[in-house]
Write a protein that holds these residues in place. Structure first.
Motif, PDB file in Angstrom:
ATOM      1  N   SER A 232      -0.971  -5.306  -7.373  1.00  0.00           N
ATOM      2  CA  SER A 232      -2.149  -5.498  -6.526  1.00  0.00           C
ATOM      3  C   SER A 232      -2.414  -6.992  -6.008  1.00  0.00           C
ATOM      4  CB  SER A 232      -3.498  -4.858  -7.169  1.00  0.00           C
ATOM      5  OG  SER A 232      -3.729  -5.479  -8.336  1.00  0.00           O
ATOM      6  N   GLY A 233      -2.210  -8.016  -7.163  1.00  0.00           N
ATOM      7  CA  GLY A 233      -2.072  -9.360  -7.041  1.00  0.00           C
ATOM      8  C   GLY A 233      -1.258  -9.878  -5.943  1.00  0.00           C
ATOM      9  N   LEU A 234       0.003  -9.283  -6.066  1.00  0.00           N
ATOM     10  CA  LEU A 234       1.339  -9.674  -5.317  1.00  0.00           C
ATOM     11  C   LEU A 234       0.946  -9.628  -3.698  1.00  0.00           C
ATOM     12  CD1 LEU A 234       3.926 -10.927  -6.240  1.00  0.00           C
ATOM     13  CD2 LEU A 234       4.990  -8.543  -5.956  1.00  0.00           C
ATOM     14  N   VAL A 235       0.303  -8.233  -3.503  1.00  0.00           N
ATOM     15  CA  VAL A 235       0.238  -8.118  -1.884  1.00  0.00           C
ATOM     16  C   VAL A 235      -0.921  -9.153  -1.457  1.00  0.00           C
ATOM     17  CG1 VAL A 235      -1.051  -6.585  -0.163  1.00  0.00           C
ATOM     18  CG2 VAL A 235       0.316  -5.664  -2.071  1.00  0.00           C
ATOM     19  N   GLU A 236      -1.929  -9.474  -2.288  1.00  0.00           N
ATOM     20  CA  GLU A 236      -2.885 -10.586  -1.876  1.00  0.00           C
ATOM     21  C   GLU A 236      -2.383 -11.948  -1.569  1.00  0.00           C
ATOM     22  OE1 GLU A 236      -5.924  -9.811  -0.923  1.00  0.00           O
ATOM     23  OE2 GLU A 236      -5.261  -7.785  -1.133  1.00  0.00           O
ATOM     24  N   LYS A 237      -1.285 -12.069  -2.575  1.00  0.00           N
ATOM     25  CA  LYS A 237      -0.537 -13.385  -2.510  1.00  0.00           C
ATOM     26  C   LYS A 237       0.408 -13.433  -1.199  1.00  0.00           C
ATOM     27  CE  LYS A 237      -0.552 -14.659  -7.510  1.00  0.00           C
ATOM     28  NZ  LYS A 237       0.422 -14.881  -8.504  1.00  0.00           N
ATOM     29  N   TRP A 238       0.975 -12.228  -0.932  1.00  0.00           N
ATOM     30  CA  TRP A 238       1.733 -12.336   0.049  1.00  0.00           C
ATOM     31  C   TRP A 238       1.155 -12.292   1.326  1.00  0.00           C
ATOM     32  CZ3 TRP A 238       0.806  -8.281   3.702  1.00  0.00           C
ATOM     33  CH2 TRP A 238       1.770  -8.031   4.678  1.00  0.00           C
ATOM     34  N   TRP A 239      -0.229 -11.797   1.529  1.00  0.00           N
ATOM     35  CA  TRP A 239      -1.113 -11.951   2.514  1.00  0.00           C
ATOM     36  C   TRP A 239      -1.632 -13.207   2.910  1.00  0.00           C
ATOM     37  CZ3 TRP A 239      -1.956  -9.785   7.103  1.00  0.00           C
ATOM     38  CH2 TRP A 239      -3.158  -9.754   7.701  1.00  0.00           C
ATOM     39  N   LEU A 240      -1.818 -14.102   1.958  1.00  0.00           N
ATOM     40  CA  LEU A 240      -2.072 -15.495   2.427  1.00  0.00           C
ATOM     41  C   LEU A 240      -1.251 -16.451   3.194  1.00  0.00           C
ATOM     42  CD1 LEU A 240      -3.049 -16.673  -1.462  1.00  0.00           C
ATOM     43  CD2 LEU A 240      -4.821 -15.993   0.518  1.00  0.00           C
ATOM     44  N   GLU A 241      -0.109 -15.837   3.199  1.00  0.00           N
ATOM     45  CA  GLU A 241       1.007 -16.545   4.061  1.00  0.00           C
ATOM     46  C   GLU A 241       1.292 -15.760   5.132  1.00  0.00           C
ATOM     47  OE1 GLU A 241       5.772 -17.658   3.536  1.00  0.00           O
ATOM     48  OE2 GLU A 241       4.493 -18.061   1.840  1.00  0.00           O
ATOM     49  N   ALA A 242       1.365 -14.413   4.986  1.00  0.00           N
ATOM     50  CA  ALA A 242       1.615 -13.389   6.163  1.00  0.00           C
ATOM     51  C   ALA A 242       0.788 -13.415   7.191  1.00  0.00           C
ATOM     52  CB  ALA A 242       1.690 -12.026   5.626  1.00  0.00           C
ATOM     53  N   GLU A 243      -0.558 -13.629   7.024  1.00  0.00           N
ATOM     54  CA  GLU A 243      -1.707 -13.813   7.899  1.00  0.00           C
ATOM     55  C   GLU A 243      -1.382 -14.888   9.116  1.00  0.00           C
ATOM     56  OE1 GLU A 243      -6.581 -13.774   8.132  1.00  0.00           O
ATOM     57  OE2 GLU A 243      -5.562 -14.485   6.408  1.00  0.00           O
ATOM     58  N   THR A 251      -1.054  -4.112   8.951  1.00  0.00           N
ATOM     59  CA  THR A 251       0.017  -4.089   8.052  1.00  0.00           C
ATOM     60  C   THR A 251      -0.413  -4.317   6.603  1.00  0.00           C
ATOM     61  OG1 THR A 251       1.561  -4.911   9.923  1.00  0.00           O
ATOM     62  CG2 THR A 251       2.006  -5.317   7.673  1.00  0.00           C
ATOM     63  N   ARG A 252      -1.387  -5.460   6.215  1.00  0.00           N
ATOM     64  CA  ARG A 252      -1.951  -5.530   5.163  1.00  0.00           C
ATOM     65  C   ARG A 252      -2.372  -4.497   4.398  1.00  0.00           C
ATOM     66  NH1 ARG A 252      -7.213  -9.239   3.654  1.00  0.00           N
ATOM     67  NH2 ARG A 252      -7.023  -9.140   1.508  1.00  0.00           N
ATOM     68  N   GLU A 253      -3.144  -3.547   5.240  1.00  0.00           N
ATOM     69  CA  GLU A 253      -3.698  -2.249   4.786  1.00  0.00           C
ATOM     70  C   GLU A 253      -2.702  -1.234   4.326  1.00  0.00           C
ATOM     71  OE1 GLU A 253      -6.955   1.071   6.109  1.00  0.00           O
ATOM     72  OE2 GLU A 253      -6.154  -0.149   7.437  1.00  0.00           O
ATOM     73  N   SER A 254      -1.494  -1.180   5.205  1.00  0.00           N
ATOM     74  CA  SER A 254      -0.627  -0.178   4.849  1.00  0.00           C
ATOM     75  C   SER A 254       0.151  -0.690   3.524  1.00  0.00           C
ATOM     76  CB  SER A 254       0.369  -0.250   5.999  1.00  0.00           C
ATOM     77  OG  SER A 254       1.708   0.390   5.739  1.00  0.00           O
ATOM     78  N   TYR A 255       0.561  -2.013   3.545  1.00  0.00           N
ATOM     79  CA  TYR A 255       1.313  -2.287   2.390  1.00  0.00           C
ATOM     80  C   TYR A 255       0.296  -2.489   1.023  1.00  0.00           C
ATOM     81  CZ  TYR A 255       4.956  -4.205   5.585  1.00  0.00           C
ATOM     82  OH  TYR A 255       5.868  -4.641   6.247  1.00  0.00           O
ATOM     83  N   THR A 256      -0.747  -2.921   1.306  1.00  0.00           N
ATOM     84  CA  THR A 256      -1.812  -2.676  -0.287  1.00  0.00           C
ATOM     85  C   THR A 256      -2.049  -0.763  -0.395  1.00  0.00           C
ATOM     86  OG1 THR A 256      -3.265  -4.248   0.818  1.00  0.00           O
ATOM     87  CG2 THR A 256      -4.195  -2.677  -0.878  1.00  0.00           C
TER      88      THR A 256
END
Length: 557
Positions: A232-243, A251-256
């Motif tokens: 769960s934390g990995l997706v949030e860290k990825w999103w900080l850059e992906a956004e 996409t964030r919702e799908s990956y989460t």
């Protein structure tokens, strides 16, 4: 003036220190981004400073390598790169060697060679005679190629095609050797004099320094991620850059959701414990599952949503030193062409039924926004060709009245924009509204509404992704009550129908593409643009929709 030194930055939410460094201007095109961000994996300031120096040194060395252009690697260099993967493979399965089932040694011995196939047979006969083994062989070769990409990227190396192939072949040989060792260990054989890890072999001369493992620092120690990395934390860290890179909230919702489903399946949330076999088992589990509709989840969904999400997030974690390898790398699922039993657009009778139900929908006790969505969104979809989410996320400021030559009075124009939420192409476009929408009272509805959003209520943080999906689901259920045929999408069927109606009305395809937000069909179509007047002319050519009170028939003027 004293210049400030670059230093670790404290993330305001996680309180973990990060390295942020602007990519040199001459390397932006090669690196593919303007800034590099990397978690230092610690909340201790002193430790962060130490790691910062190490990681910055690595980063600058990688950039220097990129400046020197593609490298021509020797076979020895390729095997040094693959050696780290050999060691990790042994380490991963050392305690349970029989758990290594990803790499079959009988097929692995043939990777990157065709000598094992019967040369007396034709290619077609060969493929027919050994299709399962041949398919597995190709899959292993593709995995080695992808692993080579990952290992080279982790070191900041660019190679020529010959160098890349050498690394891929070396990885195949390294994993084969490690898997054979594990096979002997699984049988209980004690290796009296086991070979030393390849990464422990003597270094070459200073002119040919050994290439470091992605999981090792310059001191030879494994890079410490300092804390347990959660899914769960990995997706949030990825999103900080992906956004910042322009990835959409959907996409964030799908990956989460994918990471949440993976954690539920594995019954743990530790990203460092996920294996290749876990991902394969999760893939099989998803293929055997059913969605909310009660229908089996399609292989297309598993491939393009679940596996795509895992590969992207885990791949980002490897590139940012949070994981040593990507457990989803090389995992795929076969998917064929979708079977279509009918045209994907609504028929005249189906369109009639939905639009009549929209006009007659009672106010009831549902939210005003939900009622408005059922009342107006089907009609807006019928006359704009937009995606349902693009209409549901509409804001007051996205509508305005303009003067267009050849059209008397003011013309209402809708701007479909990423600022409102999610637009698949990430590009804004303008769509003039059909006169019948104004005649039905949509303009009056807009002018009398006091809310910024007409069809949804943002969440407590002002986000629209969750509420948007909820309204889309309710609109789908509303349309499905009128059109039960599963061969047509209850929302997307309008987009197909719009194109058919526009073509029949004589609207040029270039104008249809501009209104609907489809990409140009050729290079020439990328030059110039379709202005407001031809768009308004095209919308005006669409026939008015008449719903007879006594017939379920759609007719036009």
């Amino acid at each position: 003036m004293v210049l400030s030194m670059s230093r670790p930055q404290l993330h305001p939410r996680t309180r973990t220190y990060w390295l942020r460094k602007r990519v040199p201007a001459d390397l932006v095109a090669v690196v593919g981004r303007k800034e590099v961000t990397l978690s230092l994996g610690t909340k201790d300031q002193a430790e962060a400073k130490r790691r910062y120096v190490v990681e910055l040194s690595k980063l600058e060395a990688q950039w220097e390598t990129l400046r020197n252009g593609p490298l021509s690697l020797t076979e020895r260099e390729a095997h040094e790169i693959a050696g780290a993967l050999h060691d990790r493979w042994l380490s991963r399965y050392r305690d349970e060697p029989s758990a290594q089932t990803f790499w079959p040694v009988d097929v692995g011995a043939r990777v990157f060679t065709r000598r094992a196939w019967d040369q007396s047979l034709s290619p077609v006969e060969n493929l027919t005679a050994a299709e399962p083994a041949f398919a597995r062989l190709l899959q292993l070769e593709q995995w080695c190629s992808a692993a080579a990409d990952e290992e080279l990227l982790a070191r900041g190396l660019r190679t020529d095609p010959d160098g890349h192939r050498k690394v891929a072949k070396a990885i195949g040989a390294a994993v084969q050797r490690a898997s054979l060792t594990l096979q002997r260990m699984a049988k209980g054989e004690l290796l009296a004099d086991p070979p030393p890890p390849i990464s422990a072999l003597p270094a070459r001369s200073s002119a040919h320094k050994p290439l470091q493992s992605a999981s090792e620092s310059k001191t030879g120690k494994v890079v410490d991620t300092a804390a347990r990395v959660t899914l769960s934390g990995l997706v949030e860290k990825w999103w900080l850059e992906a956004e910042k890179a322009g990835k959409s909230p959907s996409t964030r919702e799908s990956y989460t959701n994918t990471m949440r489903n993976l954690g539920a399946f594995l019954k743990h949330d530790n990203a460092t414990q996920v294996t290749f076999e876990d991902v394969i088992a999760f893939k099989d589990h998803r293929l055997a599952s059913t969605g909310r509709s009660g229908k089996p989840i399609s292989s297309r969904t598993v491939k393009n949503s679940d596996l795509a999400g895992l590969k992207s997030v885990f791949g980002w974690a490897v590139a940012n030193r949070l994981l040593s390898e990507n457990p989803a790398l090389g995992v795929t699922v076969q998917s064929g062409a979708r079977v279509r039993m009918r045209d994907p657009s609504f028929t005249t009778e189906e369109a009639t039924a939905i639009l009549r139900a929209a006009l007659d929908h009672p106010r009831g006790t549902e939210l005003a926004q939900t009622y408005a969505a059922k009342r107006w969104v089907p009609w807006l979809l019928a006359f704009t060709g937009a995606r349902v989410g693009e209409i549901v996320q509409m804001r007051r400021q996205d509508l305005r009245k303009v003067k267009i030559e050849g059209h008397p009075g003011d013309t209402w124009v809708l701007t479909i924009t990423p600022e409102a939420g999610t637009v698949k192409t990430k590009q804004a476009r303008e769509v003039p509204l059909h006169p019948q929408l104004i005649d039905l009272g949509f303009a009056a509805f807009v002018e009398n509404s006091s809310d910024e959003r007409f069809f949804l209520v943002p969440d407590a943080k002002g986000g629209v992704a969750g509420p948007l999906q909820g309204v889309k689901n309710r609109l789908g259920e509303f349309a499905r009550k009128q059109v039960s045929d599963p061969g047509v999408s209850p929302n997307h069927g309008w987009r197909h129908r719009f194109r058919s109606v526009a073509i029949e009305a004589g609207v040029p395809e270039m104008v249809i593409d501009a209104i609907c937000g489809w990409a140009p069909r050729n290079v020439g179509g990328r030059y110039g643009s379709v202005l407001q007047k031809p768009r308004a002319d095209a919308i005006a050519r669409l026939p008015w929709i008449k719903l007879s009170a006594n017939e379920t028939q759609l007719t036009s003027d």
